[in-house]
Design a protein around this motif. Structure first.
Motif, PDB file in Angstrom:
ATOM      1  N   UNK A  79      -2.927  39.116  -4.799  1.00  0.00           N
ATOM      2  CA  UNK A  79      -2.939  39.194  -6.252  1.00  0.00           C
ATOM      3  C   UNK A  79      -3.967  38.197  -6.776  1.00  0.00           C
ATOM      4  N   UNK A  80      -4.877  38.679  -7.601  1.00  0.00           N
ATOM      5  CA  UNK A  80      -5.892  37.796  -8.176  1.00  0.00           C
ATOM      6  C   UNK A  80      -5.740  37.852  -9.693  1.00  0.00           C
ATOM      7  N   UNK A  81      -5.584  36.683 -10.301  1.00  0.00           N
ATOM      8  CA  UNK A  81      -5.357  36.628 -11.736  1.00  0.00           C
ATOM      9  C   UNK A  81      -6.398  35.710 -12.375  1.00  0.00           C
ATOM     10  N   UNK A  82      -7.021  36.178 -13.404  1.00  0.00           N
ATOM     11  CA  UNK A  82      -7.960  35.333 -14.135  1.00  0.00           C
ATOM     12  C   UNK A  82      -7.204  34.565 -15.199  1.00  0.00           C
ATOM     13  N   UNK A  83      -7.434  33.263 -15.272  1.00  0.00           N
ATOM     14  CA  UNK A  83      -6.705  32.470 -16.263  1.00  0.00           C
ATOM     15  C   UNK A  83      -7.631  31.485 -16.974  1.00  0.00           C
ATOM     16  N   UNK A  84      -7.168  31.007 -18.084  1.00  0.00           N
ATOM     17  CA  UNK A  84      -7.858  29.913 -18.755  1.00  0.00           C
ATOM     18  C   UNK A  84      -6.815  28.924 -19.247  1.00  0.00           C
ATOM     19  N   UNK A  85      -6.975  27.693 -18.820  1.00  0.00           N
ATOM     20  CA  UNK A  85      -6.030  26.668 -19.261  1.00  0.00           C
ATOM     21  C   UNK A  85      -6.293  26.300 -20.710  1.00  0.00           C
ATOM     22  N   UNK A  86      -7.483  26.677 -21.202  1.00  0.00           N
ATOM     23  CA  UNK A  86      -7.806  26.329 -22.584  1.00  0.00           C
ATOM     24  C   UNK A  86      -7.231  27.319 -23.573  1.00  0.00           C
ATOM     25  N   UNK A  87      -7.401  28.604 -23.264  1.00  0.00           N
ATOM     26  CA  UNK A  87      -6.911  29.610 -24.204  1.00  0.00           C
ATOM     27  C   UNK A  87      -5.527  30.117 -23.820  1.00  0.00           C
ATOM     28  N   UNK A  88      -5.106  29.826 -22.606  1.00  0.00           N
ATOM     29  CA  UNK A  88      -3.786  30.291 -22.173  1.00  0.00           C
ATOM     30  C   UNK A  88      -3.819  31.723 -21.678  1.00  0.00           C
ATOM     31  N   UNK A  89      -4.998  32.299 -21.687  1.00  0.00           N
ATOM     32  CA  UNK A  89      -5.129  33.687 -21.253  1.00  0.00           C
ATOM     33  C   UNK A  89      -4.758  33.826 -19.774  1.00  0.00           C
ATOM     34  N   UNK A  90      -4.002  34.856 -19.481  1.00  0.00           N
ATOM     35  CA  UNK A  90      -3.704  35.173 -18.083  1.00  0.00           C
ATOM     36  C   UNK A  90      -2.596  34.348 -17.451  1.00  0.00           C
ATOM     37  N   UNK A 114     -12.740  28.141  -9.667  1.00  0.00           N
ATOM     38  CA  UNK A 114     -13.301  28.177 -11.019  1.00  0.00           C
ATOM     39  C   UNK A 114     -14.272  29.351 -11.133  1.00  0.00           C
ATOM     40  N   UNK A 115     -14.131  30.073 -12.219  1.00  0.00           N
ATOM     41  CA  UNK A 115     -14.949  31.276 -12.409  1.00  0.00           C
ATOM     42  C   UNK A 115     -16.427  30.932 -12.527  1.00  0.00           C
ATOM     43  N   UNK A 116     -16.724  29.682 -12.943  1.00  0.00           N
ATOM     44  CA  UNK A 116     -18.126  29.319 -13.125  1.00  0.00           C
ATOM     45  C   UNK A 116     -18.726  28.660 -11.889  1.00  0.00           C
ATOM     46  N   UNK A 117     -17.878  28.422 -10.860  1.00  0.00           N
ATOM     47  CA  UNK A 117     -18.351  27.649  -9.714  1.00  0.00           C
ATOM     48  C   UNK A 117     -18.224  28.430  -8.401  1.00  0.00           C
ATOM     49  N   UNK A 118     -17.195  29.245  -8.319  1.00  0.00           N
ATOM     50  CA  UNK A 118     -17.022  30.068  -7.129  1.00  0.00           C
ATOM     51  C   UNK A 118     -16.419  29.325  -5.952  1.00  0.00           C
ATOM     52  N   UNK A 119     -16.476  29.968  -4.793  1.00  0.00           N
ATOM     53  CA  UNK A 119     -15.862  29.407  -3.586  1.00  0.00           C
ATOM     54  C   UNK A 119     -16.652  28.178  -3.123  1.00  0.00           C
ATOM     55  N   UNK A 138      -0.752  33.973  -0.494  1.00  0.00           N
ATOM     56  CA  UNK A 138      -1.743  33.374  -1.384  1.00  0.00           C
ATOM     57  C   UNK A 138      -1.863  34.186  -2.668  1.00  0.00           C
ATOM     58  N   UNK A 139      -1.924  33.475  -3.766  1.00  0.00           N
ATOM     59  CA  UNK A 139      -2.263  34.127  -5.024  1.00  0.00           C
ATOM     60  C   UNK A 139      -3.504  33.408  -5.537  1.00  0.00           C
ATOM     61  N   UNK A 140      -4.507  34.165  -5.941  1.00  0.00           N
ATOM     62  CA  UNK A 140      -5.727  33.521  -6.406  1.00  0.00           C
ATOM     63  C   UNK A 140      -5.701  33.437  -7.922  1.00  0.00           C
ATOM     64  N   UNK A 141      -5.921  32.231  -8.422  1.00  0.00           N
ATOM     65  CA  UNK A 141      -6.071  32.064  -9.864  1.00  0.00           C
ATOM     66  C   UNK A 141      -7.524  31.704 -10.126  1.00  0.00           C
ATOM     67  N   UNK A 142      -8.227  32.595 -10.766  1.00  0.00           N
ATOM     68  CA  UNK A 142      -9.610  32.294 -11.121  1.00  0.00           C
ATOM     69  C   UNK A 142      -9.585  31.629 -12.491  1.00  0.00           C
ATOM     70  N   UNK A 143      -9.937  30.332 -12.491  1.00  0.00           N
ATOM     71  CA  UNK A 143      -9.767  29.541 -13.709  1.00  0.00           C
ATOM     72  C   UNK A 143     -11.056  29.493 -14.540  1.00  0.00           C
ATOM     73  N   UNK A 144     -10.909  28.962 -15.710  1.00  0.00           N
ATOM     74  CA  UNK A 144     -12.018  28.740 -16.653  1.00  0.00           C
ATOM     75  C   UNK A 144     -12.708  30.046 -17.048  1.00  0.00           C
ATOM     76  N   UNK A 145     -11.902  31.135 -17.170  1.00  0.00           N
ATOM     77  CA  UNK A 145     -12.532  32.409 -17.528  1.00  0.00           C
ATOM     78  C   UNK A 145     -13.030  32.421 -18.963  1.00  0.00           C
ATOM     79  N   UNK A 146     -12.652  31.364 -19.720  1.00  0.00           N
ATOM     80  CA  UNK A 146     -13.141  31.313 -21.106  1.00  0.00           C
ATOM     81  C   UNK A 146     -14.601  30.887 -21.169  1.00  0.00           C
ATOM     82  N   UNK A 147     -15.093  30.324 -20.079  1.00  0.00           N
ATOM     83  CA  UNK A 147     -16.474  29.825 -20.092  1.00  0.00           C
ATOM     84  C   UNK A 147     -17.468  30.991 -20.111  1.00  0.00           C
TER      85      UNK A 147
END
Ligand code: GTP
Ligand code: MG
Length: 879
Positions: free
Chosen positions: A515-526, A456-461, A479-488
């Motif tokens: 590969x690191x991808x920023x995503x948001x499950x709320x906005x669908x971004x990424x 989670x982008x707001x919480x980290x490792x 491994x592919x990293x999905x950094x979630x909650x980027x909408x926060x």
């Protein structure tokens, strides 16, 4: 479909090969030899060329061209920060079909038209006819194939229905048996009647067999050279007969043992007549048939009898003679089974479980060997810390609301879904994020091709992020990293990337290979970018699997559901799992009765990387267990039994068997309120007396409960019963048989041997009054099996023995056991190996034993060497 060569094609068209090759060349198709393969595209190109030549190109449907491109490039990854550079081959496959509209037909000049007319008008007409015929034949084949498939499916459906019907009837029967005493009585009467009928039938069969005997020996003494004509036919008939009626012949042979006189008498009667109807018995072997019997590490009595081609009751009788009480469905260990096979005069061959497993692996590998491997969807596991948004992310991808339906919003099991994304199929495994499910998650990583690490982008490792990284690494999954909650608003992608570098995860844009991808499950971004990243990774991995092979896979989860029985979620790894397949998983097996996809829709088959729910297994396997399709149901059952036995041994090692010394400890905790005992003795009188005395013991807080009294050796089912009812077994002048001894070892059931009644009473009353004193325990030091008895003028009878357990020692007391019952107690007179007196003989060696004051030893007896030890009871040791 097999490849079509130019030669075949020419034959199909009825044209000379040379002419066809010439035409191919003119059409620009690069086939130059008669044995070169002709593809569908080649044929179309040829047809188009000929059509063009003849000017018929515009006739019929619009023209269609399919192009296939395959491009291989190399990609260099990494190389920054001291990491070694990797070169990866990337193959891009594209397929395009262009349809050219009719009005685009090429105009041909007159010259060409005429030339074409001259050269190929007739040939073309013929060829077209041939092509049409070929197409029709193809369509017919297709149709037949389709019909066959439908027929097979229909048959499978009917079979499944019948099976279900039988199952239902069985269940109903069993329920009625359990609940309806009247039904039960009726059924038992019916069974008795059937048994009687069977006996009559068998007697008739035996009589028939006997009647056949005289004719069988008639030609044994014909004049030299005068072989009766029908005898020539005998060998093949015997072979046939034997195949069909082994059992009957064997019965005959065994019967012959006692009835030999009659047969011989008849045989001697001079008789020139040959009874033609019995000629097939002429060359029947007179010696009993010795079979080589494969004995696995565990086998049921029924199956063992089956392999020796004897009736189970016959085997059970022989076992009883050897002091082994077992029912038809009971499982025997390998040693016992081997012994019984030898006992019945057959040759036994021990087969290790690993042999079976190997043959299974070979079967699977064999079915995959010549099968084309095709690209399969990637299996992607989503891992990460609790509440970092794994389920929400997957949910967005699936466009449904799984998280909303979960209890407490926490994923409790491995959910598996295959999703048709706009870019291809991807199978997702959603593993629980909670620390309590670490073990399960580890399994998730084993079946996975790619791991998506959710942070989670707001919480980290977080701790479980690190754990997930370790799982992915040990599973060697990319491994592919999905950094979630980027909408926060508090999201900080760079901080997360920074933290990840500490665990050797370096984003591509920083020169790493992750590969690191920023995503948001709320906005669908990424999310699109994430799917791209997965598919790129999958393409690099070149994931392939055979499709037309026996299926194998893994259990993702399993449970027993009311009304459905065991339900297992299987991820197919290779091959195709079909309804009706026999599958084996861990110690369970069964025929696939029905399959459902993740949305509960029934499916008939599932190919590689597809998760399905499977009904029809005999039990619920553990998550992570392998699943394989076995061609042969018998093999499956066999392996299941062997595996079950192995598991049981492991489980029993930590089982709940009660031990007398634990009573003390448990009493202190107020846990034990009664002491369950089972009494087995050599004679009814002792058994009764002991039970009576035990019942009369002054009961303090603990009540003595004598569950059963019986006479005879202690057998496996006694141990099972003791285990089930948490009882201690008192053996008075009786011993456990071999199978039971093994069972005791496995289960830890407390079996105590006594030969003095008051010792029993002392022990038990001490136990229930919670007295800690010393306890005299008898320890069996060794057991020797008497093989033969020799007479010696000097020493009396000497028992030639094989020490089968522990050791026999010169200075210790002994007991002589017959059928697991003590018949004599005394001391050794002599203990010898060959001619030498020895002090001790170890298991596996032979020796001569002379028993003082006892001359009645017989072959088959056991000589038990024991000692009395005084042990101080301690509570701590028992805890
Ligand atoms: P476990 O299964 O318990 O490990 O959790 P999980 O990782 O599956 O997390 P889940 O998807 O259940 O989401 C946890 C919480 O984060 C929920 O309250 C979601 O609403 C919230 N959440 C998930 N994704 C996003 C996102 O992209 N943006 C924001 N703002 N919140 C999110
Ligand atoms: Mg979840």
């Amino acid at each position: 479909m097999s490849t079509l060569t130019v030669q075949d094609f020419a034959k199909e068209l009825g044209r000379p090969v040379e002419e066809l090759l010439e035409q191919f060349r003119e059409a620009g198709v690069s086939v130059s030899k008669a044995d070169a393969a002709v593809t569908a595209e080649d044929k179309i190109a040829l047809l188009n060329y000929l059509k063009q030549k003849t000017g018929t190109a515009t006739a019929g449907e619009p023209r269609r061209i399919t192009l296939k491109r395959r491009e291989t490039t190399e990609l260099r990854l990494g190389g920054g920060r001291g990491a070694p550079a990797k070169t990866v081959s990337i193959e891009v496959r594209k397929k395009r079909t262009y349809v050219k509209p009719e009005e685009g037909a090429p105009a041909l000049d007159e010259q060409a038209t005429r030339e074409a007319d001259e050269l190929a008008a007739r040939a073309e007409a013929e060829r077209e006819a041939a092509a049409r015929a070929a197409a029709e034949a193809d369509a017919r084949r297709h149709q037949e194939e389709l019909e066959r498939k439908l027929r097979v499916e229909e048959e499978a459906r009917q079979r499944a229905e019948q099976e279900a019907e039988v199952q239902r009837a069985k269940e109903q029967h069993e329920r009625a048996l359990a609940e309806d005493p009247l039904y039960r009585a009726k059924w038992e009467a019916e069974r008795a009647r059937m048994r009687a009928a069977e006996n009559v039938r068998r007697a008739a069969e035996a009589a028939r067999a006997l009647a056949a005997q005289p004719a069988a020996v008639v030609p044994a003494a014909p004049a030299a050279g005068a072989v009766p004509a029908p005898a020539k036919k005998a060998p093949e008939r015997v072979a046939r007969e034997r195949g069909a009626g082994d059992r009957q012949h064997r019965t005959e042979l065994h019967l012959a043992e006692g009835k030999g006189g009659r047969r011989e008498k008849k045989a001697k009667k001079p008789s020139g007549r040959v009874r033609v109807e019995n000629v097939h018995v002429f060359e029947k072997p007179v010696a009993p048939i010795v079979r080589e019997v494969e004995v696995p590490e565990a086998i049921t009595v029924g199956e063992l009898a089956n392999r020796m081609a004897v009736k189970a009751t016959e085997l059970i009788k022989v076992m009883m003679k050897n002091g082994i009480m077992a029912t038809i469905n009971q499982t025997l260990d390998q040693d016992t089974a081997l012994l019984m096979v030898e006992e019945m005069g057959h040759k036994a061959r021990a087969v290790k479980a690993t042999d079976f497993e190997e043959s299974l692996e070979q079967a699977v590998a064999g079915s995959e060997a010549d099968v084309e491997r095709v690209l399969r969807p990637p299996v992607v596991t989503i891992m990460g810390h609790v509440d970092h948004g794994k389920t929400s992310l997957l949910d967005h991808i699936r466009k449904t609301r799984v998280a909303a339906g979960e209890a407490g919003g926490i994923t409790q099991h491995i959910g598996a879904y295959h999703v048709q994304t706009p870019k291809g199929i991807i199978t997702f495994l959603d593993t629980p994020g909670h620390a309590a499910f670490t073990k399960m998650r580890a399994r998730g990583a084993q079946v996975t091709d790619i791991v998506i690490l959710v942070v989670a982008a707001d919480d980290g490792v977080m701790p479980q992020t690190v754990e997930a990284i370790q799982h992915a690494k040990s599973a060697k999954a990319p491994l592919i990293v999905a950094i979630t909650k980027i909408d926060k608003p508090e999201a900080d992608i760079d901080r997360v990337k920074n933290e990840l570098t500490k665990y050797e995860i370096v984003p591509e844009e920083w020169g790493g290979d992750t590969q690191v991808v920023g995503v948001s499950a709320f906005t669908g971004e990424g999310i699109d970018a994430l799917l791209d990243a997965i598919l790129v990774q999958a393409e690099i991995l070149e994931l392939t699997a055979p499709v037309e092979a026996l299926a194998r896979g893994n259990i993702l989860e399993s449970s027993v559901e009311k009304g459905r029985g065991p339900v297992a979620t299987v991820l197919v790894r290779a091959g195709t799992l079909k309804q009706g397949d026999v599958i084996l998983s861990g110690p369970h097996f069964g025929r696939v009765r029905a399959m459902f996809d993740e949305n509960g829709r029934p499916v008939k088959e599932a190919g590689p990387s597809i998760p399905v729910q499977v009904l029809g297994l005999s039990g619920a396997p553990d998550a992570g267990d392998d699943v394989v399709v076995v061609a042969d149901e018998r093999k499956a059952r066999e392996l299941a039994i062997v595996r079950e036995q192995k598991l049981r041994e492991q489980r029993m090692a930590q089982s709940q068997a009660v031990r007398m010394d634990q009573i003390f400890a448990k009493m202190g905790e107020g846990e034990v309120k009664q002491l369950n005992l089972m009494v087995k003795a050599d004679v009814q009188g002792s058994a009764e007396a002991i039970a009576e005395a035990l019942r009369k013991l002054p009961s303090g807080e603990v009540k003595v409960n004598v569950l059963s009294t019986a006479i005879g050796g202690i057998n496996e089912s006694d141990i099972d019963l003791a285990l089930a009812s948490k009882a201690i077994i008192i053996g008075f002048n009786v011993r456990a048989d071999a199978a039971a001894r093994k069972h005791i070892q496995d289960t830890g059931v407390d079996v105590r041997y006594y030969s003095i009644i008051y010792e029993i009473l002392d022990d038990v009353s001490d136990a229930i009054s919670g007295l800690l004193g010393t306890e005299t325990r008898e320890q069996i030091v060794g057991i020797a099996q008497v093989r033969e008895v020799f007479r010696s003028s000097k020493l009396g009878n000497i028992a030639g023995c094989l020490v089968i357990e522990g050791s026999v020692q010169r200075n210790l007391p002994i007991r002589v056991l017959r059928n697991n019952t003590v018949i004599f107690e005394g001391v050794l007179e002599s203990l010898r190996r060959f001619k030498d007196d020895v002090q001790k003989v170890e298991a596996g060696t032979e020796c001569g034993i002379g028993v003082k004051d006892y001359n009645d030893v017989k072959a088959g007896d056991q000589i038990e060497c024991f000692q009395r030890v005084e042990v101080r009871r301690t509570v701590s040791a028992a805890a």
